[in-house]
Write a protein that holds these residues in place. Structure first.
Motif, PDB file in Angstrom:
ATOM      1  N   LEU A  71      12.793 -11.165  10.340  1.00  0.00           N
ATOM      2  CA  LEU A  71      11.372 -10.822  10.249  1.00  0.00           C
ATOM      3  C   LEU A  71      10.514 -12.050   9.968  1.00  0.00           C
ATOM      4  CD1 LEU A  71      11.615  -7.493   8.212  1.00  0.00           C
ATOM      5  CD2 LEU A  71      11.024  -7.747  10.630  1.00  0.00           C
ATOM      6  N   ARG A 117       6.405  -5.708   9.149  1.00  0.00           N
ATOM      7  CA  ARG A 117       6.783  -6.221   7.839  1.00  0.00           C
ATOM      8  C   ARG A 117       6.490  -5.205   6.732  1.00  0.00           C
ATOM      9  NH1 ARG A 117       4.126 -11.016   9.492  1.00  0.00           N
ATOM     10  NH2 ARG A 117       2.503 -10.647   7.930  1.00  0.00           N
ATOM     11  N   LEU A 142       7.304  -9.551   2.115  1.00  0.00           N
ATOM     12  CA  LEU A 142       6.991  -8.930   3.405  1.00  0.00           C
ATOM     13  C   LEU A 142       5.614  -8.283   3.394  1.00  0.00           C
ATOM     14  CD1 LEU A 142      10.430  -7.228   4.181  1.00  0.00           C
ATOM     15  CD2 LEU A 142       9.391  -9.078   5.490  1.00  0.00           C
ATOM     16  N   TRP A 171       4.759 -14.354   5.314  1.00  0.00           N
ATOM     17  CA  TRP A 171       6.194 -14.259   5.640  1.00  0.00           C
ATOM     18  C   TRP A 171       6.501 -14.962   6.968  1.00  0.00           C
ATOM     19  CZ3 TRP A 171       9.494 -13.554   2.051  1.00  0.00           C
ATOM     20  CH2 TRP A 171      10.839 -13.292   2.344  1.00  0.00           C
TER      21      TRP A 171
END
Length: 328
Positions: A129, A138, A270, A275
């Motif tokens: 991710l 996310r 996240l 991120w």
């Protein structure tokens, strides 16, 4: 002054974690939990608090780029999966003559193996991710991570092995000859949390200042300094437990913290940071996966940490630190 305050933050984080962990062990006794559950859930969560609070404090302090938060989140599982395993391996060999089981690991294998597998899956997803995920994905993943950790805790508590032995006396208990009162246990836990939060606040402020002074990325400092200081409780506890042959607590403390770090702090990253990974972040995830995989093989096939395994963990850690040092 910045470096002095940084040292003060380390002392607060470490002292708070030691006080909190001692109270958590007594809470495990009160709840009648097995050694696997105490090591993988209570002790691991307690000693993981410092590095978990750092990214939250960083986000609340206005770390818009998320560099300090991401560095603290990823640095902890990387260090646990490499240096943490190395410390346990060295301890089992160093204290082999005074241990009943020599250098063989006396662990609750199902709990340990499950911890390492869960860690590998979720840290791999987190790394993916960081390279390709968009914001809606996310946020959805953050919810999944938190729910999954709740399921993990439930399963661990229900299959935690035999009940642990009585821990050392509660620090805040004035009557050492009898078990402490529940109120005293809770009070000590709250004091530990307060010290950890205060230490995290000082740490974030000083890392930002030092990074600006020397002209390097806060991400690099957070990746190396944050886990090195905040993971000291896991290392200290694991050495002490390993010395006395309490391998289920020693290894569960580390593997449980690895699971916690790969799910709860990652969910915060996240949801509340960009991120977006750079090369050091991606390498930290890769090294964590390699270290965790090696530990899983050693536990399932060898039931001990061999010299080859220990050399590999050391090489992963030293190699990563050398890389980020050159990158800085």
């Amino acid at each position: 002054m910045s470096y002095l305050l940084l040292a003060v933050s380390f002392a607060l984080l470490l002292g708070g974690a030691v006080v909190f962990t001692n109270a958590v062990e007594w809470a495990g006794i009160r709840l009648g939990l097995g050694a696997g559950a105490v090591g993988s859930v209570l002790a691991a969560t307690a000693t993981a608090l410092p590095e978990s609070v750092i990214p939250i404090v960083a986000i609340l302090s206005g770390d818009q780029s998320g560099q300090i938060a991401i560095g603290a989140i990823l640095g902890a599982p990387f260090l646990l999966a490499t240096l943490g395993m190395l410390v346990i391996g060295v301890s089992t060999h160093l204290f082999a003559r005074r241990r009943d089981n020599d250098s063989t690991l006396a662990v609750h294998t199902p709990t340990t193996a499950r911890d390492l597998i869960v860690f590998g899956v979720f840290i791999a997803v987190a790394g993916t991710l960081g390279l390709i995920g968009n914001q809606p994905v996310r946020i959805a993943a953050a919810v999944v991570f938190l729910v999954a950790y709740g399921v993990y805790v439930w399963r661990t508590v229900g299959h935690g092995g035999e009940q642990q032995e009585e821990p050392r006396a509660l620090y805040f208990d004035s009557t050492k000859h009898d078990p402490p009162h529940n109120v005293t246990v809770v009070a000590q836990m709250l004091v530990g949390v307060a010290a950890i939060v205060g230490g995290a606040e000082v740490f974030v402020t000083q890392v930002e200042g030092i990074a600006h002074q020397v002209g390097i990325s806060p991400l690099v400092l957070a990746l190396v300094l944050a886990p090195l200081a905040t993971e000291l409780p896991e290392k200290t506890n694991s050495v002490l437990w390993t010395r006395h042959g309490k391998d289920a607590l020693a290894l569960g403390n580390v593997t449980g913290a690895m699971v916690f770090q790969s799910m709860v702090p990652v969910s915060v990253g996240l949801a509340f940071t960009p991120w977006s990974f750079t090369a050091p972040s991606t390498l930290a995830v890769g090294c964590a996966l390699a270290g965790g995989g090696l530990a899983l093989y050693a536990v399932l096939r060898r039931r001990r940490f061999t010299r080859f395994s220990m050399a590999a963990w050391g090489a992963l850690y030293v190699g990563f630190v050398a890389y980020v040092g050159l990158a800085a």
